[in-house]
Motif scaffolding. Sequence first.
Motif: not given
Length: 281
Positions: A1-18
């Motif tokens: 099953m696709d994760d409905p929050n995958a895009r949100l997680v990816a975006t916020l992970l990038e922000a946290r890393q920066r």
Amino acid sequence: MDDPNARLVATLLEARQRHCFPPDVRKAAPEFVAQVLGLLFPHFAERLECNAAAVRRDVTAVEANLQRIQGLLAPHYPVTDTGLVTHFMAGLPDIYDWLQQDARAMFEADPAARSVDEVVLTYPGFYAIAIYRVAHSLHRLGFPLLPRLLTEYAHQRTGVDIHPGATIGRRLVIDHGTGVVIGETTVIGDNVKLYQGVTLGALMVEKALADKKRHPTIEDDVVVYANATILGGETVVGKGSIIAGNAWLMQSVPAKSVVTRRSEVRPRHGGEGLDVLDYQI
């Protein structure tokens, strides 16, 4: 099953890393304020030991904490001057002297003040100035971010918003304090009194003007009453002038000027609007 929050997680992970600021950075301002003011004024000390060994211990603690904060910020704001902390500590006696003069000036200016101790302990204007003077010293030395954190903490606590880059002379009085705004390139002389709601601001807010003088110059012995607004980097309020409450000033005035907003009482007729505000110089 696709994760409905995958895009949100990816975006916020990038922000946290920066922008991976350690949580301690957010706590740095209130902790450092408490520590420095507790060192300079017994009124703010969590514990008071009146001997040389205790004072030396507290000096060392302030120095160590500032070095720790510099280390926390280093990954994001590297600095090449390894002597910043030493230079700040060497300037603390002067900061103390100037703050003593500020407190005395507030006491002498306010009939409601019963003692200098009362000013130090209870006046938001003094608290804001004390934090500003510490922040300004760090700002001049090129210490990153912390000066802004300090003055924003003072803003939250007192309603007084002073940019650490502003240049402020001796014996500043901020009475009541709430709503006072002092911009980055403001220059204030000695023996100046500011009342609540005063704005020393810029005529235009444009990024291209970041390195220009955008805020006014207030010369010695000026009094600016409540809710007055003075704007512009070329605006100079001459020595000994009085700016009345609610005045709006965008041009220089000579020494010993009185700037007022004309007040009049007249009946309204029908649906007439408000006239253009009329100021006298």
